[in-house]
Design a protein around this motif. Structure first.
Motif, PDB file in Angstrom:
ATOM      1  N   SER A  62       4.525   1.773  -3.912  1.00 29.27           N
ATOM      2  CA  SER A  62       5.424   2.856  -4.316  1.00 29.27           C
ATOM      3  C   SER A  62       6.779   2.601  -3.682  1.00 29.27           C
ATOM      4  O   SER A  62       6.906   1.779  -2.777  1.00 29.27           O
ATOM      5  N   PRO A  63       7.798   3.334  -4.125  1.00 28.64           N
ATOM      6  CA  PRO A  63       9.062   3.277  -3.389  1.00 28.64           C
ATOM      7  C   PRO A  63       8.832   3.844  -1.984  1.00 28.64           C
ATOM      8  O   PRO A  63       7.876   4.578  -1.747  1.00 28.64           O
ATOM      9  N   GLY A  64       9.720   3.507  -1.084  1.00 32.60           N
ATOM     10  CA  GLY A  64       9.624   4.041   0.273  1.00 32.60           C
ATOM     11  C   GLY A  64       9.546   2.947   1.309  1.00 32.60           C
ATOM     12  O   GLY A  64       9.711   1.763   0.997  1.00 32.60           O
ATOM     13  N   ASN A  65       9.275   3.367   2.521  1.00 31.71           N
ATOM     14  CA  ASN A  65       9.188   2.442   3.647  1.00 31.71           C
ATOM     15  C   ASN A  65       7.901   2.704   4.409  1.00 31.71           C
ATOM     16  O   ASN A  65       7.558   3.854   4.668  1.00 31.71           O
ATOM     17  N   LEU A  66       7.231   1.640   4.770  1.00 31.71           N
ATOM     18  CA  LEU A  66       6.022   1.727   5.580  1.00 31.71           C
ATOM     19  C   LEU A  66       6.179   0.751   6.732  1.00 31.71           C
ATOM     20  O   LEU A  66       6.464  -0.431   6.516  1.00 31.71           O
ATOM     21  N   HIS A  77       7.650  -4.298   8.729  1.00 33.21           N
ATOM     22  CA  HIS A  77       8.348  -3.379   7.837  1.00 33.21           C
ATOM     23  C   HIS A  77       8.070  -3.772   6.392  1.00 33.21           C
ATOM     24  O   HIS A  77       8.418  -4.872   5.971  1.00 33.21           O
ATOM     25  N   LEU A  78       7.462  -2.877   5.633  1.00 33.65           N
ATOM     26  CA  LEU A  78       7.284  -3.060   4.200  1.00 33.65           C
ATOM     27  C   LEU A  78       8.276  -2.094   3.550  1.00 33.65           C
ATOM     28  O   LEU A  78       8.063  -0.878   3.555  1.00 33.65           O
ATOM     29  N   ASN A  79       9.392  -2.656   3.035  1.00 35.16           N
ATOM     30  CA  ASN A  79      10.509  -1.843   2.582  1.00 35.16           C
ATOM     31  C   ASN A  79      10.690  -1.778   1.075  1.00 35.16           C
ATOM     32  O   ASN A  79      11.617  -1.139   0.602  1.00 35.16           O
ATOM     33  N   SER A  80       9.820  -2.443   0.337  1.00 30.63           N
ATOM     34  CA  SER A  80       9.936  -2.385  -1.118  1.00 30.63           C
ATOM     35  C   SER A  80       8.559  -2.549  -1.743  1.00 30.63           C
ATOM     36  O   SER A  80       7.674  -3.203  -1.181  1.00 30.63           O
ATOM     37  N   ALA A  81       8.401  -1.940  -2.906  1.00 30.38           N
ATOM     38  CA  ALA A  81       7.131  -2.059  -3.624  1.00 30.38           C
ATOM     39  C   ALA A  81       6.811  -3.536  -3.819  1.00 30.38           C
ATOM     40  O   ALA A  81       7.674  -4.325  -4.178  1.00 30.38           O
ATOM     41  N   VAL A 102       3.810   7.367   1.100  1.00 33.88           N
ATOM     42  CA  VAL A 102       3.830   6.156   0.280  1.00 33.88           C
ATOM     43  C   VAL A 102       2.423   5.866  -0.236  1.00 33.88           C
ATOM     44  O   VAL A 102       1.446   6.447   0.225  1.00 33.88           O
ATOM     45  N   MET A 103       2.342   4.938  -1.177  1.00 37.13           N
ATOM     46  CA  MET A 103       1.061   4.463  -1.710  1.00 37.13           C
ATOM     47  C   MET A 103       0.854   3.023  -1.259  1.00 37.13           C
ATOM     48  O   MET A 103       1.825   2.257  -1.150  1.00 37.13           O
ATOM     49  N   ALA A 104      -0.401   2.661  -0.995  1.00 36.70           N
ATOM     50  CA  ALA A 104      -0.746   1.299  -0.585  1.00 36.70           C
ATOM     51  C   ALA A 104      -1.917   0.797  -1.421  1.00 36.70           C
ATOM     52  O   ALA A 104      -2.919   1.498  -1.601  1.00 36.70           O
ATOM     53  N   PHE A 105      -1.769  -0.418  -1.959  1.00 38.86           N
ATOM     54  CA  PHE A 105      -2.825  -1.102  -2.695  1.00 38.86           C
ATOM     55  C   PHE A 105      -3.522  -2.004  -1.683  1.00 38.86           C
ATOM     56  O   PHE A 105      -2.868  -2.803  -1.010  1.00 38.86           O
ATOM     57  N   ASN A 106      -4.834  -1.846  -1.550  1.00 38.03           N
ATOM     58  CA  ASN A 106      -5.587  -2.520  -0.489  1.00 38.03           C
ATOM     59  C   ASN A 106      -6.671  -3.420  -1.043  1.00 38.03           C
ATOM     60  O   ASN A 106      -7.384  -3.036  -1.972  1.00 38.03           O
ATOM     61  N   ARG A 118      -1.556 -10.516  -4.471  1.00 39.68           N
ATOM     62  CA  ARG A 118      -0.281 -11.077  -4.892  1.00 39.68           C
ATOM     63  C   ARG A 118       0.552 -10.020  -5.617  1.00 39.68           C
ATOM     64  O   ARG A 118       0.005  -9.116  -6.248  1.00 39.68           O
ATOM     65  N   ALA A 119       1.868 -10.186  -5.566  1.00 42.17           N
ATOM     66  CA  ALA A 119       2.806  -9.357  -6.325  1.00 42.17           C
ATOM     67  C   ALA A 119       3.518 -10.261  -7.319  1.00 42.17           C
ATOM     68  O   ALA A 119       4.029 -11.321  -6.942  1.00 42.17           O
TER      69      ALA A 119
END
Length: 190
Positions: A62-66, A77-81, A102-106, A118-119
């Motif tokens: 998702s958008p946001g910062n984790l 820092h995960l700063n982009s989808a 935020v949302m996280a795909f695990n 992978r993205a």
């Protein structure tokens, strides 16, 4: 064999530690061990649950910062989808969400179980797999020569065994100012 699902058909459950909710998208066992694919909402700052014996692969979905703090390491820092981090499930990890939930795909898998997260922003092939789960985040996508388009809010799953024609996944069109984005969790053969 492939199947398209609406994301909302997967029930939500509370995290073991109560700090978020998860939709389990798939799980299985192979000769290499166990694996699980899920989509989680991280509601705020706090500890992650421990999963000894597993390797965790996490992508911001998702958008946001984790920000993930792991013991003995610098903050991640995960700063982009589509940003991905892999770490040992037994590690002590705390999360900070400075921009809100935020949302996280695990993808979690036993040590020794091959697993890839992978993205993709451009066309990509799917190799022979025991299982795959695709989560499109931006733009419509399609499987070349097969079935309907799939996009945000849907999940494409299946497996490709030896002898099957490999699948090719492509974005259908530009999704505006941002590039198309599809996350792929893959369990290759052991």
């Amino acid at each position: 064999m492939i199947a398209l699902h609406d994301l909302t058909t997967f029930p939500e459950t509370d995290w073991k530690n109560g700090q978020g909710r998860t939709r389990e998208l798939a799980r299985g066992d192979t000769q290499g061990g166990t694996w699980r694919v899920s989509l989680a909402s991280i509601e705020g700052d706090g500890p992650f649950s421990s999963f000894p014996g597993l390797v965790r692969h996490l992508a911001l979905a998702s958008p946001g910062n984790l920000i993930l703090n792991t013991e003995g390491d610098c903050p991640h820092h995960l700063n982009s989808a589509g940003a991905i981090l892999s770490f040992d499930g037994a590690m002590v990890v705390t999360a900070a969400c400075p921009s809100g939930p935020v949302m996280a795909f695990n993808l979690m898998a036993s040590h020794g179980q091959p697993a890839l997260l992978r993205a993709h922003e451009t066309p990509f092939p799917l190799p022979h797999t025991v299982h795959f789960t695709l989560l499109p985040l931006r733009g419509p996508w399609h499987v070349a020569g097969r079935g309907p388009a799939f996009g945000p809010g849907s999940v494409l799953q299946g497996k490709i065994v030896a002898g099957d024609t490999p699948l090719h996944i492509s974005p259908m069109a530009s999704s505006g100012p941002q590039a198309p984005l599809c996350l792929a969790a893959l369990i290759p053969p052991s």
